[in-house]
Design an enzyme around this catalytic site. Structure first.
Site, PDB file in Angstrom:
ATOM      1  N   THR A 128       0.816  -1.220   0.000  1.00 19.86           N
ATOM      2  CA  THR A 128       0.000   0.000   0.000  1.00 19.86           C
ATOM      3  C   THR A 128       0.842   1.258   0.000  1.00 19.86           C
ATOM      4  O   THR A 128       0.508   2.259  -0.647  1.00 19.86           O
ATOM      5  CB  THR A 128      -0.943  -0.002   1.218  1.00 19.86           C
ATOM      6  N   ASP A 161      -0.379  -6.423   5.000  1.00 22.74           N
ATOM      7  CA  ASP A 161      -1.107  -7.686   5.181  1.00 22.74           C
ATOM      8  C   ASP A 161      -0.258  -8.755   5.850  1.00 22.74           C
ATOM      9  O   ASP A 161      -0.776  -9.570   6.625  1.00 22.74           O
ATOM     10  CB  ASP A 161      -1.590  -8.221   3.828  1.00 22.74           C
TER      11      ASP A 161
END
Length: 349
Positions: free
Chosen positions: A18, A95
């Site tokens: 991200t 994640d």
């Protein structure tokens, strides 16, 4: 190069995630920004007097990283830290940070910090947190008090130990928490502050790959063992995410005992905080019963961390005694002297 210049030099290894995402032609966002672009987005970096080198190591979402990617990264970091470098920073998708950071920690032997960071808000959003997290990670990586603390995770101005940290929320910028022990420190006014230190460091002399399979099987109300039966013959080890302090339904105890005779079976807790017990409960399927049948308690290690430790130990060709000893040390329920190899490698702090 002077000692002071060396201490202020950091290498940034970018893996994607991200923090490096921008708008995708197919919709949403996807990893696209280089490490140089991430650095360019940090306000006030020049005021910190940190010399930066960047390496675009991978460019993928955190969910797509593999064990072999992190093992290769650990090897590269080890080679570069043998030079005149104060520390290393890894940027990646959040994640899998709690897994990649712990794997790096188990493979990292140099005294310099390796600091993993990422972002919860991508650069296209208002209030993107990537630049602040990256700057905080760099400040931590070159700070002398964090030498000897292994691999760290820095987000939201909090400094966490890799072996403790967990992602606890899908979207919150404060998602990373350390339920068992809290953060090691904080970034305050641009300076890292160390409040407590890890009691020991432990490294595994191994290079794990993608060929070792360790499954996490989560226990649930009424579990009849179907999943365990389906995977038991296809994996090298199992981590049972048990109920409460390490319990399972009584009906699957014989199945677990049979599996523990063949492969390492580790007993963790699905709760996310606290240690598995060892002697409190005595009913069929309790922690006392399961340990007596050959299961290995994970202690304070949650199921995700226990999986990383087990597959790394298997990569090192450890036998059951060594695996049990290692979990005792890392899980916090035995003295660190039970760790199969010398602890605190090259520690100089």
């Amino acid at each position: 190069m002077s000692s002071a210049e060396t201490d202020r030099r950091v290498i940034i290894f970018a893996l994607g995630g991200t923090i490096a995402m921008s708008a995708s032609p197919t919709g949403g966002v996807a990893p696209a920004l280089s490490a140089e672009q991430l650095i360019a987005a940090i306000p006030g970096l020049a005021d910190n007097d940190i010399a930066v080198e960047v390496v675009d190591f991978r460019q993928m979402p955190g969910a797509s990283l593999k064990i072999s990617d992190i093992a290769a990264l650990a090897d590269t970091i080890g080679q570069r830290l043998a030079e005149d470098v104060g520390g290393a920073v890894v940027t990646q998708g959040t994640d899998t940070i709690e897994e990649t950071a712990y794997l790096l920690d188990l493979l990292h032997t140099a005294p310099q910090p390796v600091v993993v960071t990422g972002a919860m808000r991508n650069p296209t959003l208002a209030g993107a947190d990537g630049p602040a997290n990256l700057l905080a990670a760099m400040q931590t990586a070159v700070h002398p008090r964090f030498r000897g603390q292994g691999c760290l995770v820095v987000l939201g101005d909090e400094i966490h130990a890799a072996r403790r940290v967990r992602k606890t929320h899908t979207t919150s910028p404060t998602t990373f928490q350390s339920p068992n022990g809290g953060p090691l420190g904080y970034i305050v006014e641009g300076r890292p502050r160390l409040l407590n230190q890890l009691p020991h460091r432990a490294a595994v002399p191994a290079t794990p790959g993608d060929d070792i399979r360790v499954a996490i099987i989560t226990m649930a109300l009424g579990d009849d063992g179907t999943t365990l039966q389906a995977v038991g013959d296809h994996v090298d080890g199992i981590v049972v995410a048990g109920l409460g302090a390490g319990h399972v339904p009584a009906r699957i105890v014989p199945l677990l005992e049979n599996l523990a005779d063949k492969i390492p079976v580790v007993l963790a807790s699905r709760t996310g905080g606290g240690s598995t017990l060892q002697t409190t409960y005595g009913f069929p399927g309790s922690e006392r019963d399961l340990i007596a049948r050959g299961l290995i308690p994970a202690g304070y290690l949650d199921p995700v961390k226990a999986r990383i430790l087990l597959l790394t130990l298997l990569a090192a060709n450890c036998d059951r005694a060594a695996i049990t000893a290692a979990f005792g040390a890392e899980g916090g329920y035995h003295d660190t002297e039970t760790w199969p190899w010398p602890t605190d490698p090259d520690k100089d702090n």
